[in-house]
Design an enzyme around this catalytic site. Structure first.
Site, PDB file in Angstrom:
ATOM      1  N   LYS A   8       0.935  -1.271  -0.047  1.00  0.00           N
ATOM      2  CA  LYS A   8      -0.142   0.168  -0.292  1.00  0.00           C
ATOM      3  C   LYS A   8       0.702   1.216   0.063  1.00  0.00           C
ATOM      4  O   LYS A   8       1.982   1.257   0.678  1.00  0.00           O
ATOM      5  CB  LYS A   8      -0.882   0.078   1.144  1.00  0.00           C
ATOM      6  CG  LYS A   8      -1.685   1.269   1.626  1.00  0.00           C
ATOM      7  CD  LYS A   8      -2.878   1.147   0.609  1.00  0.00           C
ATOM      8  CE  LYS A   8      -3.683   2.500   1.174  1.00  0.00           C
ATOM      9  NZ  LYS A   8      -4.875   2.453   0.131  1.00  0.00           N
ATOM     10  N   TYR A   9       0.774   2.090  -0.948  1.00  0.00           N
ATOM     11  CA  TYR A   9       1.314   3.292  -1.038  1.00  0.00           C
ATOM     12  C   TYR A   9       0.980   4.414   0.211  1.00  0.00           C
ATOM     13  O   TYR A   9      -0.330   4.939   0.003  1.00  0.00           O
ATOM     14  CB  TYR A   9       1.392   4.129  -2.222  1.00  0.00           C
ATOM     15  CG  TYR A   9       2.288   5.479  -2.311  1.00  0.00           C
ATOM     16  CD1 TYR A   9       3.651   5.218  -2.539  1.00  0.00           C
ATOM     17  CD2 TYR A   9       1.490   6.504  -2.595  1.00  0.00           C
ATOM     18  CE1 TYR A   9       4.404   6.386  -2.582  1.00  0.00           C
ATOM     19  CE2 TYR A   9       2.426   7.533  -2.628  1.00  0.00           C
ATOM     20  CZ  TYR A   9       3.738   7.734  -2.526  1.00  0.00           C
ATOM     21  OH  TYR A   9       4.282   8.796  -2.602  1.00  0.00           O
ATOM     22  N   HIS A  27       9.380  10.030   7.852  1.00  0.00           N
ATOM     23  CA  HIS A  27      10.498   8.870   8.077  1.00  0.00           C
ATOM     24  C   HIS A  27      10.898   9.044   9.437  1.00  0.00           C
ATOM     25  O   HIS A  27      11.448   9.746   9.797  1.00  0.00           O
ATOM     26  CB  HIS A  27      11.303   9.384   7.050  1.00  0.00           C
ATOM     27  CG  HIS A  27      12.585   8.098   7.054  1.00  0.00           C
ATOM     28  ND1 HIS A  27      13.131   7.307   6.121  1.00  0.00           N
ATOM     29  CD2 HIS A  27      13.500   7.822   8.143  1.00  0.00           C
ATOM     30  CE1 HIS A  27      14.192   6.578   6.738  1.00  0.00           C
ATOM     31  NE2 HIS A  27      14.259   7.172   7.658  1.00  0.00           N
ATOM     32  N   ARG A  60      24.144  -1.107   9.954  1.00  0.00           N
ATOM     33  CA  ARG A  60      25.417  -0.161   9.786  1.00  0.00           C
ATOM     34  C   ARG A  60      25.147   0.860  10.619  1.00  0.00           C
ATOM     35  O   ARG A  60      24.122   1.378  11.171  1.00  0.00           O
ATOM     36  CB  ARG A  60      25.794   0.403   8.249  1.00  0.00           C
ATOM     37  CG  ARG A  60      24.585   1.166   8.092  1.00  0.00           C
ATOM     38  CD  ARG A  60      25.041   2.096   6.698  1.00  0.00           C
ATOM     39  NE  ARG A  60      24.130   3.145   6.425  1.00  0.00           N
ATOM     40  CZ  ARG A  60      23.068   3.012   5.672  1.00  0.00           C
ATOM     41  NH1 ARG A  60      22.698   1.685   5.212  1.00  0.00           N
ATOM     42  NH2 ARG A  60      22.302   3.984   5.522  1.00  0.00           N
ATOM     43  N   ARG A  73      23.348  18.198   7.081  1.00  0.00           N
ATOM     44  CA  ARG A  73      24.396  17.761   6.462  1.00  0.00           C
ATOM     45  C   ARG A  73      24.986  18.943   5.421  1.00  0.00           C
ATOM     46  O   ARG A  73      24.300  19.629   4.668  1.00  0.00           O
ATOM     47  CB  ARG A  73      24.060  16.584   5.594  1.00  0.00           C
ATOM     48  CG  ARG A  73      23.481  15.533   6.409  1.00  0.00           C
ATOM     49  CD  ARG A  73      23.271  14.235   5.582  1.00  0.00           C
ATOM     50  NE  ARG A  73      22.795  13.226   6.112  1.00  0.00           N
ATOM     51  CZ  ARG A  73      22.486  11.869   5.866  1.00  0.00           C
ATOM     52  NH1 ARG A  73      22.950  11.690   4.644  1.00  0.00           N
ATOM     53  NH2 ARG A  73      21.973  11.207   6.545  1.00  0.00           N
TER      54      ARG A  73
HETATM   55  C1  MV4 Z   1       7.403   4.049   0.444  1.00  0.00           C
HETATM   56  C2  MV4 Z   1       6.630   5.365   0.604  1.00  0.00           C
HETATM   57  C3  MV4 Z   1       5.195   5.140   0.683  1.00  0.00           C
HETATM   58  N1  MV4 Z   1       4.633   3.983   1.036  1.00  0.00           N
HETATM   59  N2  MV4 Z   1       6.628   2.916   1.161  1.00  0.00           N
HETATM   60  C4  MV4 Z   1      11.680   5.510  -0.200  1.00  0.00           C
HETATM   61  C5  MV4 Z   1      13.022   5.069   0.233  1.00  0.00           C
HETATM   62  C6  MV4 Z   1      12.862   3.683   1.037  1.00  0.00           C
HETATM   63  N3  MV4 Z   1      13.500   3.457   1.931  1.00  0.00           N
HETATM   64  C7  MV4 Z   1      11.304   3.602   1.127  1.00  0.00           C
HETATM   65  N4  MV4 Z   1      10.836   4.773   0.340  1.00  0.00           N
HETATM   66  C8  MV4 Z   1       9.472   5.250   0.392  1.00  0.00           C
HETATM   67  N5  MV4 Z   1       8.696   3.988   0.577  1.00  0.00           N
HETATM   68  C9  MV4 Z   1       5.537   2.860   0.839  1.00  0.00           C
HETATM   69  N6  MV4 Z   1       4.510   1.667   1.155  1.00  0.00           N
HETATM   70  C10 MV4 Z   1       7.352   6.221   0.244  1.00  0.00           C
HETATM   71  C11 MV4 Z   1       8.928   6.326   0.370  1.00  0.00           C
HETATM   72  C12 MV4 Z   1       9.448   7.457   0.096  1.00  0.00           C
HETATM   73  C13 MV4 Z   1      10.257   8.186   1.082  1.00  0.00           C
HETATM   74  C14 MV4 Z   1      10.439   7.389   2.296  1.00  0.00           C
HETATM   75  C15 MV4 Z   1      11.243   7.938   3.473  1.00  0.00           C
HETATM   76  C16 MV4 Z   1      11.753   9.120   3.271  1.00  0.00           C
HETATM   77  C17 MV4 Z   1      11.753  10.031   1.847  1.00  0.00           C
HETATM   78  C18 MV4 Z   1      10.812   9.309   1.071  1.00  0.00           C
HETATM   79  C19 MV4 Z   1      10.669  10.162  -0.204  1.00  0.00           C
HETATM   80  C20 MV4 Z   1       9.796   9.631  -1.359  1.00  0.00           C
HETATM   81  C21 MV4 Z   1       9.513   8.388  -1.163  1.00  0.00           C
END
Ligand code: MV4
Length: 453
Positions: A201-202, A208, A291, A337
């Protein structure tokens, strides 16, 4: 304890590791490319070995070169830092097979977490809340369509060999699923030599949030709270803070406990980070990093611990020097950073530093390998420094960041320092009201404004 360790990295993180080792009475060996003969990590280490030409693939990524340097100098352990070989299963195995200690988790843990579908399945079984999605790999388009209907659109297709934002495709509606699925597989095959994908699911507007964990490799583990790393550009973090501005003490205890229990159960050794998306008060696991992370200093600031020292201790089979009960969160920390990049487009900007002055004073830490007259080579990452501030609360940390930025001088090249002065003026940054899309949107708005002028 080890007498001598080798640092398989460069730049600020190499200095960070040398500093911890020196305080522990451990000798250090730097490795470097021919482009880094004058680099600070070479100067600061007790010994150094040139392992190859400028290209990373021929030097910092050369397992053979690094193992030779170990053999020549008699180093007993290798700290990989972050990036380069830090999450390379084959390297960790080569090191283990030569009876050298890899300062990090076992090759097996690196492997499990490096395959993102396996990582998710492992974590789900250990009780970690995950993003709703397929249980493992999705082999066919029909299966993807079926799952997408069950999950309800939008969905995201991710390469299992990807991670950190590489090899992902969103499908907003049923019209997009075939394209998202096929291109994700094609891109994954080319980029990773592994076309396997999974589906989730998006989540549209999450933050984050990542949990720092630490294990002793013998069934004991702790958590050190969370970091909010939502402010990213093209999957590169820019501004990180701890604790998260919207995470309550109850949420921290709950998710931290779940994470510590999970890594204790698998006998995880050393530092690790469990990444979540956080939306509407819920945590959803996405990936685990095996890490030390770039942003580890903000966690060190609020818990008053030295994570690199702990990594070295645990690698030498000594117990962790803290327990969950002894860890107390104090105040608020922020890291920015500093990159050698030219705004507004963030173009890489290597060159000679004509003047460098690091900020100081209460609650300020500058991790950087810069010095007056240093020439930044063009072969490596553009990160040239991390400014970390710590205050009694978030508003004190923000004021301290503003003050420290005003003291910082990096002349001779363009840097991202002006970005942080501008961000600190933003009400959303001041209030902590941002998500993973905020920074890209802000940059877009400011670029458009600049072009109109
Ligand atoms: C996602 C998401 C929305 N829904 N998964 C981007 C990096 C990778 N670690 C996972 N990512 C994402 N996964 C679901 N199910 C949106 C992202 C994402 C994102 C995540 C963390 C920080 C910045 C981001 C930027 C764009 C998309």
């Amino acid at each position: 304890m080890f007498q001598k360790i080798l640092i398989a990295n460069r730049g600020e993180i190499a200095l960070r590791i040398i500093r911890a080792a020196r305080e522990m009475g451990i000798e250090t060996v730097a490795v470097h490319s021919t482009a880094d003969t004058d680099a600070m990590h070479v100067r600061m280490a007790d010994e150094s070995v040139c392992i190859g030409p400028p290209q990373s693939s021929e030097s910092y990524l050369s397992a053979a070169g690094i193992m030779s340097a170990c053999e020549i100098t008699g180093a007993e352990a290798i700290h990989p830092g972050y990036g380069f070989l830090s999450e390379n299963v084959l390297f960790a195995r080569v090191v283990e097979d030569h009876d050298i200690v890899f300062i990090g988790p076992s090759a097996e843990h690196i492997q499990t977490m490096g395959d993102k579908a396996t990582a998710k399945d492992t974590m789900r079984r250990l009780g970690i809340p995950c993003v709703p999605g397929s249980n493992g790999i999705v082999d066919t388009l029909d299966e993807a369509k079926q799952l997408a209907e069950e999950l309800e659109y939008p969905v995201i297709i991710k390469a299992t060999a990807g991670g950190g934002g590489r090899g992902m495709n969103v499908a907003i509606n049923p019209n997009e699923i075939e394209h998202a699925f096929q291109t994700a597989r094609a891109e994954a095959r080319v980029a990773f030599g592994n076309e396997a994908v999974y589906i989730e699911k998006y989540l549209e507007e999450p933050r984050h949030i990542e949990i720092q964990i630490f294990g002793d490799g013998r069934g004991k583990a702790v958590h050190l709270g969370e970091r909010d790393c939502s402010l990213q550009r093209r999957h590169q973090k820019v501004f990180e803070e701890a604790p998260g501005p919207v995470i309550s003490a109850e949420e921290r205890t709950y998710i931290g406990h779940v994470c510590a229990e999970a890594v204790a159960e698998m006998n995880y050794s050393g530092a690790g980070t469990i990444e979540f998306l956080y939306e509407n008060g819920k945590f959803y696991f996405i990936e685990m990093n095996t890490r030390l992370q770039v942003e580890h200093p903000i966690t060190e600031a609020i818990f008053g611990v030295d994570l690199v020292r702990e990594q070295i201790r645990v690698a030498a089979h000594l117990p962790m020097s803290f327990s969950q009960d002894s860890l107390e969160l104090r105040g608020h920390a922020i890291e920015v950073r500093i990159n050698a990049e030219k705004l507004p487009r963030f173009d890489p900007c290597p060159g000679r530093i004509t003047q460098y002055h690091a900020p100081g004073g209460l609650g300020v830490r500058m991790d950087s390998a810069l010095y007056d007259g240093y020439s930044i080579p063009s072969y490596y990452d553009s990160l040239i420094g991390k400014l970390i501030v710590h205050g009694r609360d978030r508003s004190e940390a923000l004021a301290r960041l503003s003050r420290a930025l005003s003291e910082l001088i990096v002349d001779g090249i363009d840097t991202t320092i002006p970005l942080f002065h501008a961000l600190l003026e933003e009400v959303d940054i001041q209030s902590g009201d941002y998500n993973i899309h905020w920074l890209e949107n802000w940059i877009q708005r400011n670029l458009t404004l600049k072009e109109e002028m």
